[in-house]
Structure formats: structure tokens, C-alpha cells
Design a protein around this motif. Structure first.
Motif, PDB file in Angstrom:
ATOM      1  N   GLU A  81       0.919  -1.207   0.111  1.00 49.20           N
ATOM      2  CA  GLU A  81      -0.043   0.109   0.083  1.00 49.20           C
ATOM      3  C   GLU A  81       0.711   1.323  -0.012  1.00 49.20           C
ATOM      4  O   GLU A  81       0.470   2.227  -0.698  1.00 49.20           O
ATOM      5  N   VAL A  82       2.011   1.167   0.766  1.00 52.13           N
ATOM      6  CA  VAL A  82       3.019   2.311   0.674  1.00 52.13           C
ATOM      7  C   VAL A  82       3.334   2.785  -0.525  1.00 52.13           C
ATOM      8  O   VAL A  82       3.379   3.870  -0.980  1.00 52.13           O
ATOM      9  N   ALA A  83       3.866   1.647  -1.243  1.00 49.60           N
ATOM     10  CA  ALA A  83       4.345   1.782  -2.616  1.00 49.60           C
ATOM     11  C   ALA A  83       3.556   2.245  -3.707  1.00 49.60           C
ATOM     12  O   ALA A  83       3.554   3.072  -4.521  1.00 49.60           O
ATOM     13  N   ALA A  84       2.125   1.779  -3.750  1.00 46.45           N
ATOM     14  CA  ALA A  84       1.337   2.045  -4.285  1.00 46.45           C
ATOM     15  C   ALA A  84       0.800   3.401  -4.280  1.00 46.45           C
ATOM     16  O   ALA A  84       0.527   3.991  -5.321  1.00 46.45           O
ATOM     17  N   HIS A  85       0.617   3.895  -3.183  1.00 49.93           N
ATOM     18  CA  HIS A  85       0.273   5.213  -2.905  1.00 49.93           C
ATOM     19  C   HIS A  85       1.256   6.123  -3.320  1.00 49.93           C
ATOM     20  O   HIS A  85       0.785   7.095  -3.796  1.00 49.93           O
ATOM     21  N   ILE A  86       2.317   5.858  -3.321  1.00 47.13           N
ATOM     22  CA  ILE A  86       3.525   6.796  -3.713  1.00 47.13           C
ATOM     23  C   ILE A  86       3.628   6.886  -5.123  1.00 47.13           C
ATOM     24  O   ILE A  86       3.515   7.790  -5.838  1.00 47.13           O
ATOM     25  N   LEU A  87       3.627   5.485  -5.900  1.00 46.77           N
ATOM     26  CA  LEU A  87       3.542   5.491  -7.153  1.00 46.77           C
ATOM     27  C   LEU A  87       2.561   6.287  -7.989  1.00 46.77           C
ATOM     28  O   LEU A  87       2.564   6.929  -8.723  1.00 46.77           O
ATOM     29  N   HIS A  88       1.233   5.859  -7.517  1.00 45.08           N
ATOM     30  CA  HIS A  88       0.236   6.451  -8.258  1.00 45.08           C
ATOM     31  C   HIS A  88       0.021   8.020  -8.179  1.00 45.08           C
ATOM     32  O   HIS A  88      -0.535   8.689  -9.053  1.00 45.08           O
TER      33      HIS A  88
END
Length: 203
Positions: A81-88
Motif C-alpha cells: 500500500e505504501v508503494a502503490a500510494h506513492i507511485l500513483h
């Protein structure tokens, strides 16, 4: 007694931020900055200092106003979720403003002269700080069993930063939002599956 400052500091900072974002540190000329600010060069530098000092203030403003999604991401439940939030959110920011695409931190000084070395170091240190924060978050995820025992938090942090930097460069080169979203999803598809909780830890 000095003369009363006859311009809105907040508006001036926003205006020159857009110039630096679009043209980078060295690409932004004094004429560009004063034209965007709507003030004469002496007044601009009397208020903010030289070009380097102005850029430092602009960069701090950029991190505060546009990269607030990074600290928010670090508080999410799982590492994915951390990675997805930052990427998007990065995709959104990199493509939100057609007149200045990409990331100010990446556009700032990809390459520069010796005179720009202090600014390049500022940006290197800022990116190193961000990577260290991600590494610490992923180390916690591994300890909590959210990442497998084989996961390498330092490599995951470096990987995420590399994808973010690459997307910023691609956005600056004109890649579409859809393409960058596909890149983000491809990166997330490789994210390690949740691991086994450490012994003595309850779910």
C-alpha cells in the motif's frame, strides 16, 4: 527604514516554483524568474537572496505542498500500500500540469555546471533522505511479517526510488499518464508477497 515590499511573497514563490519545475535550476534564467514573479531582479533577490537561496525556498515549498503524499503513505498498513500510494500519486503529480511535467526534484539538476553543484547536492541529499525513510518502513514491514524473510528492504527502497525517478524523466519526455500508470502497475506486480509472522507474534 527599508521600502515596503510591494508584492505578495507567496504568489512570487509559486510563480518561480513553476519556472524551476519547467526549466530546472540552470535552465531558469534571471529573466525567466523576474518575468514570472512580476518584479525586478533587485527586489526579487533582496527578498529571497541569490538564485540558489531562492531555489532552496522553492524546493522546501514543493516538498510541503506537492509531496505530502509521501509521509501519508508511510503510515499505511502494508508495504505494498505504501508503494502503490506513492507511485500513483507520483504519476498524478508528474502529469497534472502540462506546462511543467515531471518532478521538480528530478528536473532540478539532472546534469549541471560546477556552479550548480551545491544545488545538485541538495537534491541528492533530499532523495537519500526519502530512500532512508522508505528503507526504514520496509524494515518494519519485514519485522511485522508483511514482507517475507527473504525481502531486502534496502533493495526495495532503491527499486521504488528508481521507478519514481524513471517515471519523472518519462513524464518530462512526454509519456502519457496511462503509460505511467501501466509502469506503476508493472512495478507493483513484482512486489513481494506478505511473509510469515515471526514466532510468538499473533495475527
Amino acid at each position: 527604514m527599508g521600502r515596503h515590499r510591494e508584492f505578495d511573497v507567496e504568489k512570487v514563490l509559486d510563480a518561480v516554483l513553476c519556472v524551476f519545475w519547467r526549466k530546472g535550476y540552470e535552465g531558469a534564467s534571471y529573466a525567466d524568474l523576474t518575468a514570472a514573479a512580476g518584479v525586478e531582479r533587485p527586489a526579487l533577490y533582496s527578498a529571497f537572496g541569490n538564485k540558489e537561496m531562492l531555489f532552496r525556498q522553492v524546493l522546501a515549498r514543493y516538498y510541503e505542498r506537492f509531496l505530502d503524499y509521501v509521509p501519508a503513505a508511510l503510515n499505511l498498513e502494508t508495504s505494498r500500500e505504501v508503494a502503490a500510494h506513492i507511485l500513483h500519486n507520483a504519476v498524478d503529480l508528474n502529469t497534472r500540469y502540462p506546462e511543467h511535467t515531471g518532478c521538480l526534484g528530478i528536473n532540478g539538476v539532472l546534469a549541471g555546471s560546477d556552479d550548480a553543484e551545491p544545488v545538485r547536492q541538495i537534491l541528492i541529499e533530499a532523495r537519500a533522505t526519502a530512500e532512508a525513510q522508505l528503507r526504514a518502513r520496509f524494515e518494519r514491514a519485514k519485522a511485522e511479517g508483511d514482507l517475507p524473510a527473504t525481502a531486502k528492504p534496502d533493495a526495495l527502497a532503491a527499486f521504488l526510488m528508481a521507478v519514481l525517478h524513471g517515471m519523472a524523466v518519462q513524464a518530462k519526455a512526454g509519456f502519457s499518464r496511462d503509460t505511467l500508470e501501466a509502469v506503476a502497475e508493472q512495478a507493483l506486480s513484482t512486489w513481494p508477497a506478505a511473509g510469515v509472522l515471526p514466532a510468538g507474534t499473533s495475527a
